[in-house]
Design a protein around this motif. Structure first.
Motif, mmCIF file in Angstrom:
data_model
loop_
_atom_site.group_PDB
_atom_site.id
_atom_site.type_symbol
_atom_site.label_atom_id
_atom_site.label_comp_id
_atom_site.label_asym_id
_atom_site.label_seq_id
_atom_site.Cartn_x
_atom_site.Cartn_y
_atom_site.Cartn_z
ATOM 1 N N ASP A 15 -24.699 78.054 -1.194
ATOM 2 C CA ASP A 15 -24.606 77.328 -2.454
ATOM 3 C C ASP A 15 -24.764 75.828 -2.266
ATOM 4 O O ASP A 15 -24.525 75.040 -3.189
ATOM 5 C CB ASP A 15 -23.263 77.619 -3.132
ATOM 6 C CG ASP A 15 -22.073 77.299 -2.219
ATOM 7 O OD1 ASP A 15 -22.284 76.792 -1.100
ATOM 8 O OD2 ASP A 15 -20.926 77.584 -2.628
ATOM 9 N N ASP A 16 -25.151 75.401 -1.031
ATOM 10 C CA ASP A 16 -25.347 73.984 -0.670
ATOM 11 C C ASP A 16 -24.044 73.185 -0.684
ATOM 12 O O ASP A 16 -24.073 71.951 -0.659
ATOM 13 C CB ASP A 16 -26.386 73.301 -1.574
ATOM 14 C CG ASP A 16 -27.794 73.783 -1.278
ATOM 15 O OD1 ASP A 16 -28.066 74.129 -0.114
ATOM 16 O OD2 ASP A 16 -28.632 73.807 -2.209
ATOM 17 N N ARG A 17 -22.929 73.882 -0.699
ATOM 18 C CA ARG A 17 -21.633 73.204 -0.659
ATOM 19 C C ARG A 17 -21.114 73.177 0.778
ATOM 20 O O ARG A 17 -21.233 74.160 1.503
ATOM 21 C CB ARG A 17 -20.635 73.936 -1.569
ATOM 22 C CG ARG A 17 -19.277 73.274 -1.691
ATOM 23 C CD ARG A 17 -18.496 73.872 -2.856
ATOM 24 N NE ARG A 17 -18.298 75.300 -2.717
ATOM 25 C CZ ARG A 17 -17.257 75.859 -2.064
ATOM 26 N NH1 ARG A 17 -16.347 75.090 -1.472
ATOM 27 N NH2 ARG A 17 -17.143 77.162 -2.011
ATOM 28 N N PHE A 18 -20.546 72.037 1.191
ATOM 29 C CA PHE A 18 -19.978 71.879 2.522
ATOM 30 C C PHE A 18 -18.494 72.247 2.470
ATOM 31 O O PHE A 18 -17.738 71.687 1.693
ATOM 32 C CB PHE A 18 -20.113 70.430 3.008
ATOM 33 C CG PHE A 18 -21.529 69.986 3.232
ATOM 34 C CD1 PHE A 18 -22.073 69.991 4.510
ATOM 35 C CD2 PHE A 18 -22.322 69.570 2.172
ATOM 36 C CE1 PHE A 18 -23.378 69.584 4.730
ATOM 37 C CE2 PHE A 18 -23.624 69.154 2.388
ATOM 38 C CZ PHE A 18 -24.159 69.167 3.665
ATOM 39 N N ASP A 19 -18.102 73.213 3.315
ATOM 40 C CA ASP A 19 -16.710 73.660 3.262
ATOM 41 C C ASP A 19 -16.322 74.296 4.597
ATOM 42 O O ASP A 19 -16.590 75.471 4.842
ATOM 43 C CB ASP A 19 -16.528 74.664 2.120
ATOM 44 C CG ASP A 19 -15.068 75.040 1.873
ATOM 45 O OD1 ASP A 19 -14.218 74.676 2.716
ATOM 46 O OD2 ASP A 19 -14.789 75.699 0.851
ATOM 47 N N LEU A 20 -15.664 73.525 5.458
ATOM 48 C CA LEU A 20 -15.198 74.062 6.733
ATOM 49 C C LEU A 20 -14.082 75.083 6.530
ATOM 50 O O LEU A 20 -13.897 75.981 7.358
ATOM 51 C CB LEU A 20 -14.706 72.934 7.638
ATOM 52 C CG LEU A 20 -15.777 72.113 8.356
ATOM 53 C CD1 LEU A 20 -15.153 70.883 8.997
ATOM 54 C CD2 LEU A 20 -16.491 72.949 9.404
#
Length: 298
Positions: A15-20
């Motif tokens: 979804d092109d979201r950055f989430d570690l």
């Protein structure tokens, strides 16, 4: 025992979201975890963070090591003129519920080509020895190049390094260096130097390529392929759940119209009969790759 290998694409999801955080949620619970494309101080999403340290904090019950194979200066001067030393890095990470008794980083061959139309960088692997109750195993978390010529060289270097372990010995051997009260071993015995190894990660290649065949010890014979029984075994072919095993899904934005299998967990021949199962987590959305999950009796 559960092993997971996952190229996290620096935590940028489908979804092109950055989430570690969702990366940690996906892999948490495994006994050994290999991650690729873990970055330090690379500007993404308006921030430059130490992803290795952040993942370590998100998974506090794991020992971990990080092996950067791409390294450049990312330092800056503070307001008072002093230097804030930082390295812009990309690498692989190895995490384990048990101590990683020793480790080393492998920087793999790169070929400089004229008129390159894509970004090509140094690739590599982090190697770590983990001791289990009945056996010690050498794990590699690997990321190979995007060109077949480079990958073949890289696979050969990895296999040669693994083979040399039999004659090189462990991280150290013999008693601690004497004199002047120096104890290089800090009172510890030499670590295990296991022959058995598991090599996992993003190999950037599909089965039936020269580099894949090199990895599994398959060479052309007079009438058919000859397989070396002492070579590494593709865990998916041994105990996969019957699906296609695809770890990289079709994406029109990347001109890929079908799913492909490019992430692997190869186990040494002596461990093949310990494999229990293999599956791909097709629900994970934290990267452009899907995690490969292996169960093995160690």
């Amino acid at each position: 025992m559960k092993i997971v290998t996952y190229n996290i694409q620096y935590a940028r999801g489908r979804d092109d979201r950055f989430d570690l955080g969702r990366i940690a949620e996906t892999v948490g619970g495994a006994d050994v975890i290999g991650l690729n494309e873990v970055e330090r101080f690379w500007p993404r999403n308006g921030a430059a963070v130490d992803q290795a340290a952040e993942l370590g904090a998100l998974l506090p019950n794991y020992y971990w090591v990080y092996g950067p194979y791409f390294d450049m200066d990312a330092s800056k001067r503070s307001a008072d003129g002093t230097i804030v030393n930082r390295r812009r890095q990309q690498g692989s990470m190895l995490l384990s519920r048990r101590p990683i008794v020793c480790s080393r980083t492998h920087v793999l061959p790169k070929i400089e080509a004229a008129n390159v139309e894509f970004f090509n960088q140094r690739m590599g692997a982090i190697e770590g020895v983990i001791k289990f109750p009945s056996i010690s195993v050498r794990f590699y978390s690997v990321h190979l190049s995007v060109t077949s010529e480079e990958r073949l060289l890289q696979v050969r270097q990895l296999l040669a390094s693994d083979k040399r372990n039999q004659t090189e010995g462990g991280m150290w051997s013999g008693p601690s260096f004497g004199g002047r009260g120096i104890d290089w071993s800090c009172g510890e015995d030499p670590p295990a130097n296991p022959i058995e190894a598991i090599i996992m990660g993003d190999f950037n290649t599909e089965p039936d390529t020269p580099e894949y065949k090199e990895m599994v010890g398959s060479t052309p014979g007079k009438n058919s392929e000859f397989h070396d029984n002492q070579a590494f075994v593709d865990s998916w072919l041994a105990v996969g759940d019957g699906n296609d095993g695809a770890t990289y899904l079709a994406d029109p934005r990347k001109n890929l119209d079908h799913d492909i299998r490019i992430d692997y967990c190869f186990v040494g021949g002596g461990l093949a009969d310990r494999l229990v199962s293999a599956r791909v987590d097709q629900n994970a959305a934290g990267s452009d790759h899907q995690p490969l999950c292996i169960e093995i009796d160690l």
